[in-house]
Design an enzyme around this catalytic site. Structure first.
Site, mmCIF file in Angstrom:
data_model
loop_
_atom_site.group_PDB
_atom_site.id
_atom_site.type_symbol
_atom_site.label_atom_id
_atom_site.label_comp_id
_atom_site.label_asym_id
_atom_site.label_seq_id
_atom_site.Cartn_x
_atom_site.Cartn_y
_atom_site.Cartn_z
ATOM 1 N N HIS A 19 -1.661 -10.000 9.588
ATOM 2 C CA HIS A 19 -1.280 -11.414 9.469
ATOM 3 C C HIS A 19 -0.003 -11.676 10.266
ATOM 4 O O HIS A 19 0.479 -10.764 10.951
ATOM 5 C CB HIS A 19 -1.157 -11.836 8.002
ATOM 6 C CG HIS A 19 -0.167 -11.048 7.197
ATOM 7 N ND1 HIS A 19 1.160 -10.992 7.507
ATOM 8 C CD2 HIS A 19 -0.328 -10.288 6.093
ATOM 9 C CE1 HIS A 19 1.789 -10.252 6.628
ATOM 10 N NE2 HIS A 19 0.907 -9.787 5.758
ATOM 11 N N HIS A 22 2.900 -9.002 10.328
ATOM 12 C CA HIS A 22 2.729 -7.852 11.221
ATOM 13 C C HIS A 22 2.896 -8.293 12.677
ATOM 14 O O HIS A 22 3.496 -7.599 13.488
ATOM 15 C CB HIS A 22 1.335 -7.233 11.057
ATOM 16 C CG HIS A 22 0.977 -6.907 9.640
ATOM 17 N ND1 HIS A 22 0.002 -7.572 8.940
ATOM 18 C CD2 HIS A 22 1.496 -5.999 8.778
ATOM 19 C CE1 HIS A 22 -0.074 -7.074 7.715
ATOM 20 N NE2 HIS A 22 0.822 -6.130 7.583
ATOM 21 N N CYS A 127 2.213 4.832 -14.564
ATOM 22 C CA CYS A 127 1.285 3.699 -14.635
ATOM 23 C C CYS A 127 0.050 4.053 -13.811
ATOM 24 O O CYS A 127 0.150 4.310 -12.599
ATOM 25 C CB CYS A 127 1.932 2.428 -14.084
ATOM 26 S SG CYS A 127 0.730 1.098 -13.915
ATOM 27 N N CYS A 130 -0.669 1.563 -10.928
ATOM 28 C CA CYS A 130 0.166 1.708 -9.724
ATOM 29 C C CYS A 130 0.082 3.107 -9.142
ATOM 30 O O CYS A 130 0.553 3.327 -8.014
ATOM 31 C CB CYS A 130 1.633 1.473 -10.036
ATOM 32 S SG CYS A 130 2.006 -0.123 -10.716
ATOM 33 N N CYS A 144 4.772 -1.727 -17.551
ATOM 34 C CA CYS A 144 4.805 -1.784 -16.087
ATOM 35 C C CYS A 144 4.969 -3.247 -15.668
ATOM 36 O O CYS A 144 4.197 -4.097 -16.108
ATOM 37 C CB CYS A 144 3.499 -1.219 -15.524
ATOM 38 S SG CYS A 144 3.185 -1.758 -13.829
ATOM 39 N N HIS A 147 1.564 -4.482 -13.923
ATOM 40 C CA HIS A 147 0.299 -4.528 -14.672
ATOM 41 C C HIS A 147 0.445 -4.982 -16.111
ATOM 42 O O HIS A 147 -0.556 -5.184 -16.789
ATOM 43 C CB HIS A 147 -0.390 -3.153 -14.625
ATOM 44 C CG HIS A 147 -0.853 -2.788 -13.252
ATOM 45 N ND1 HIS A 147 -0.050 -2.142 -12.348
ATOM 46 C CD2 HIS A 147 -2.026 -3.017 -12.624
ATOM 47 C CE1 HIS A 147 -0.717 -1.976 -11.221
ATOM 48 N NE2 HIS A 147 -1.918 -2.504 -11.363
ATOM 49 N N LYS A 296 5.341 -16.177 -0.974
ATOM 50 C CA LYS A 296 4.931 -14.942 -0.330
ATOM 51 C C LYS A 296 3.447 -15.049 0.027
ATOM 52 O O LYS A 296 2.669 -15.598 -0.750
ATOM 53 C CB LYS A 296 5.149 -13.809 -1.342
ATOM 54 C CG LYS A 296 5.314 -12.499 -0.696
ATOM 55 C CD LYS A 296 5.735 -11.427 -1.652
ATOM 56 C CE LYS A 296 5.393 -10.143 -0.922
ATOM 57 N NZ LYS A 296 5.640 -8.955 -1.614
ATOM 58 N N LYS A 299 -3.443 -12.842 -0.702
ATOM 59 C CA LYS A 299 -4.853 -13.206 -0.671
ATOM 60 C C LYS A 299 -5.159 -14.175 -1.795
ATOM 61 O O LYS A 299 -5.873 -15.157 -1.619
ATOM 62 C CB LYS A 299 -5.696 -11.945 -0.853
ATOM 63 C CG LYS A 299 -6.361 -11.496 0.402
ATOM 64 C CD LYS A 299 -7.399 -10.448 0.073
ATOM 65 C CE LYS A 299 -7.757 -9.677 1.331
ATOM 66 N NZ LYS A 299 -8.330 -8.386 1.056
HETATM 67 N N1 MSP Z 1 2.915 1.687 6.004
HETATM 68 C C1 MSP Z 1 4.185 1.180 5.642
HETATM 69 C C2 MSP Z 1 5.193 1.417 6.734
HETATM 70 C C3 MSP Z 1 5.365 2.822 7.152
HETATM 71 S S1 MSP Z 1 6.454 2.951 8.477
HETATM 72 C C4 MSP Z 1 6.767 4.541 8.622
HETATM 73 C C5 MSP Z 1 4.090 -0.310 5.364
HETATM 74 N N2 MSP Z 1 3.045 -0.953 5.888
HETATM 75 S S2 MSP Z 1 2.785 -2.549 5.763
HETATM 76 O O1 MSP Z 1 1.480 -2.772 6.312
HETATM 77 O O2 MSP Z 1 3.013 -2.989 4.447
HETATM 78 O O3 MSP Z 1 3.781 -3.195 6.742
HETATM 79 C C6 MSP Z 1 5.036 -3.636 6.349
HETATM 80 C C7 MSP Z 1 5.682 -4.269 7.552
HETATM 81 O O4 MSP Z 1 4.843 -5.303 8.079
HETATM 82 C C8 MSP Z 1 6.994 -4.979 7.279
HETATM 83 O O5 MSP Z 1 8.084 -4.105 7.241
HETATM 84 C C9 MSP Z 1 7.035 -5.931 8.448
HETATM 85 O O6 MSP Z 1 7.312 -5.251 9.628
HETATM 86 C C10 MSP Z 1 5.618 -6.409 8.503
HETATM 87 N N3 MSP Z 1 5.382 -7.488 7.538
HETATM 88 C C11 MSP Z 1 4.383 -7.530 6.613
HETATM 89 N N4 MSP Z 1 4.478 -8.716 5.946
HETATM 90 C C12 MSP Z 1 5.504 -9.445 6.418
HETATM 91 C C13 MSP Z 1 5.968 -10.755 6.210
HETATM 92 N N5 MSP Z 1 5.441 -11.567 5.327
HETATM 93 N N6 MSP Z 1 6.994 -11.178 6.972
HETATM 94 C C14 MSP Z 1 7.539 -10.413 7.947
HETATM 95 N N7 MSP Z 1 7.106 -9.182 8.182
HETATM 96 C C15 MSP Z 1 6.182 -8.602 7.367
HETATM 97 O O7 MSP Z 1 4.982 -0.821 4.733
#
Ligand code: MSP
Length: 632
Positions: A19, A22, A127, A130, A144, A147, A296, A299
């Site tokens: 999304h 990322h 938990c 989790c 928790c 949950h 935030k 889904k």
């Molecule tokens: N897999 C772990 C990271 C491991 S790194 C060694 C993880 N993955 S994640 O899919 O949850 O990605 C988190 C990252 O995605 C955030 O740190 C950010 O870079 C990006 N984002 C995900 N959602 C976000 C927002 N709503 N806003 C901004 N960035 C966000 O954590």
């Protein structure tokens, strides 16, 4: 030797599709790497996917496929998305790659051999939902927090990383390198974690509980748990320990993350590196969160913003621009499509788009379609100086990650150029051939300023930069770096100027009507009205039941129509239609006009018609319309 620049994004979990969160991190990384490439550094850019752990195993089970199949599918979604957003990563890493598994096992063994991994037992509140242990203080009324269930008290043997041993070292490192974690608010947050004694980190799961992970090299009944696996990707990608890339790019590493994963990156990772005998990375750069509709993204709220939808609707560069311009690096931002469209219209269509199109149109007209030749003495220094000042501001913004400030500086420059046009009035100079030299010099300055804009925009909006360069006949030049802006002869005289499509067509939004600028129109329009005023007019579909000429009139016809009720209207169409051909037709009428008397007959409404080649044509419908239906 050129400086090295190594940029990483988090490796994204494969339990959900990409999304804008990322996309944001990855686009920021892309802008940074494009900039550092442009200024001649040696660069390496890595992104990828994080594929082990219970979350993925669970999602795969739900989907009825193996974890590997599941990971392959979602990982491919990320991998395939990036080229569509013009992301220029050099490497895409997956934690299921063989070389990564090998590196993780190598580091685990190294740290184990040095005595910093030990076997111990863990007991606490577990938990099941989790799949993790909670500390007493994390529970809310004994439950928790996620949950709302009471956790089981469990005892489990596991491997632990002696993280506590490195607490003092880390505090000192952060204090001695004040921008190790930046912006400052996140450095302070990390130091706040470190105020309490640091626990050792549980780094394993027994295979009886989780199989989807990397087997420990010193105990095959256990797998590594999430972070000890994931963080190591940053050195796997450089072929640690012996790779040439590792020598070139470590420790020049710039990690980019959002605030959600500050703790693993700010605390676990530097201590893991220390224990493995690897130097700490250069900077941890932490940005805020994108929310959607003020909450935030999730889904269940149905407010997830998908990058490709926006890119397809508004274009890639507009999407990149908005994300980079709207978020202050480090703070949260709220995504709204309305705000996006407003920025697109004001900054991109009005400021930048108009500047480029009017400059090219004038330059083609006044300089015979080519970049003119101008002697140095004729060049005006004011625009050139503004360009140099912008370069300095952009450089500063890149060195402290405030990319929105770089864009603000570039737009200040765009406004200066627009003002320069207004003040110099090339169109007035163009009326008198005696001004030819002055006009040519002005046009050269403007084209040179457009070149500077294109170069400055390259990291942010690569496609737009190319389009501008093509229009000013500079596409072939190889000299696209900031230094080239400092030259006042960077454009080659005689290169053909090309009029292109509008860079950013204005988007007309329904809600925007009231803020839309007044356009000067070539056609003779009546003064603008509000929607409210228009809505007062009641337009209806009317079926003609009967028609007859009004006596003594040569053009009026009296119609009996049905609009859900019967009424009479009088229409001046007798020269163009016979009563016979009207009967049975459905037409459009204004149903709430005050009644008038025409040649002695009361008319309760007015039929709509327009001019045809000869005479009038009555408005009808091209599909079956409902009698009495409202027209909107
Ligand atoms: N897999 C772990 C990271 C491991 S790194 C060694 C993880 N993955 S994640 O899919 O949850 O990605 C988190 C990252 O995605 C955030 O740190 C950010 O870079 C990006 N984002 C995900 N959602 C976000 C927002 N709503 N806003 C901004 N960035 C966000 O954590």
């Amino acid at each position: 030797m050129p400086k090295s620049f190594y940029i990483t994004t988090p490796i994204y979990y494969v339990n959900a599709s990409p999304h804008i969160g990322h996309a944001y991190t990855t686009i920021v990384a892309d802008v940074l790497v494009r900039y550092h490439r442009m200024i001649g550094e040696k660069t390496f850019f890595v992104t990828g996917t994080d594929e082990h752990g219970d979350k993925i195993a669970e999602a795969a089970q739900k989907a009825g496929i193996t974890p590997q199949e599941y990971a392959d599918k979602i990982s491919a979604q990320f991998r395939n998305l990036w080229p569509k957003l013009a992301i220029t990563n050099d490497y895409f890493i997956r934690t299921t790659d063989a070389n990564h598994i090998e590196t993780v096992r190598y580091i685990l063994q190294k740290v184990y051999d040095s005595g910093d991994i030990y076997f111990g037992s863990y007991e606490g509140h577990y938990c099941v939902g989790c799949e993790r242990f909670y500390m007493e203080k994390e529970l809310v009324e004994g439950k928790c927090p996620d949950h709302q269930t009471k956790p089981e008290y469990r005892k489990e043997s596991n491997y632990f990383f002696r993280m506590s041993k490195y607490q003092d070292w880390l505090i000192n490192h952060i204090k001695n390198n004040p921008d190790f974690i930046r912006p400052e608010r996140y450095k302070n947050e990390a130091l706040a974690f470190l105020r309490d004694p640091l626990d050792d980190l549980c780094i394993s799961r027994p295979k009886t509980r989780l199989e989807w992970g990397i087997t420990l090299p010193f105990d095959e009944n256990y797998v590594t748990y999430v972070w000890f696996d994931a963080l190591i990707n940053y050195v796997t990608a450089l072929d640690y320990p012996d790779g040439k890339k590792f020598k070139t790019f470590w420790p020049a590493a710039e990690h980019l993350i959002a605030k959600d994963i500050l703790k693993p990156h700010g605390i676990y990772w530097p201590t893991m590196l220390k224990a493995a005998g690897i130097e700490p990375f250069q900077h941890l750069n932490v940005h805020g969160y994108w929310n959607s509709d003020q909450s935030k993204m999730s889904k269940s709220l149905g407010n997830i913003v998908r990058p490709l939808d926006l890119k397809d609707k508004y274009g890639l560069d507009a999407f990149r621009y908005f994300l980079l311009r709207d978020m202050v690096f480090g703070l949260d931002s709220n995504f709204s499509e309305e705000a996006f469209v407003q920025r697109l219209n004001s900054d991109l269509a009005n400021d930048l788009g108009n500047l480029v199109s009017r400059t090219i149109t004038m330059a083609i007209k006044y300089c015979d379609g080519k970049v003119p030749r101008v002697s140095r003495k004729d060049k005006n220094q004011s625009l050139h100086e503004a360009a140099l000042k912008t370069v300095t501001e952009v450089e500063a913004s890149f060195s402290d990650m405030s990319l929105h400030k770089a864009l603000i500086a570039i737009w200040d420059f765009i406004n200066i150029i627009n003002k320069y046009i207004v003040e110099n009035e090339p169109w007035t100079l163009g009326k008198d051939p005696a001004n030819k030299e002055k006009l040519t010099a002005i046009m050269y300055d403007l084209l040179l300023a457009l070149r500077a804009i294109a170069v400055l925009l390259m990291p942010f909006m690569p496609q737009t930069a190319q389009k501008i360069l093509r229009q000013i006949g500079a596409e072939e030049s190889q000299d696209f770096n900031l230094i080239s802006i400092k030259k006042d002869d960077a454009l080659k005289a005689g290169s053909p100027l090309v009029r292109g499509e509008s860079l950013f067509p204005r988007i007309v939004q329904e809600k925007e009507n009231h803020v839309q600028e007044k356009k000067t129109s070539m056609i003779d329009l009546k003064p603008e009205i509000d929607y409210e005023e228009f809505a007062k007019v009641d337009l209806r579909v009317a079926k003609i039941l009967a028609a007859e000429p009004v006596p003594k009139s040569n053009k009026l016809i009296k119609l009996k129509v049905d609009i859900g009720e019967e009424r009479t209207i009088v229409a001046g169409i007798g020269k163009d239609y016979t009563p016979e051909e009207l009967i049975g037709r459905k037409i459009l009428i204004v149903a709430n006009l005050k009644p008038v008397k025409l040649m002695g007959v009361e008319s309760y409404g007015m039929l709509l018609a327009t001019d045809a080649d000869k005479g009038l044509t009555v408005l009808t419908f091209d599909r079956e319309a409902k009698t009495g239906g409202k027209v909107r």
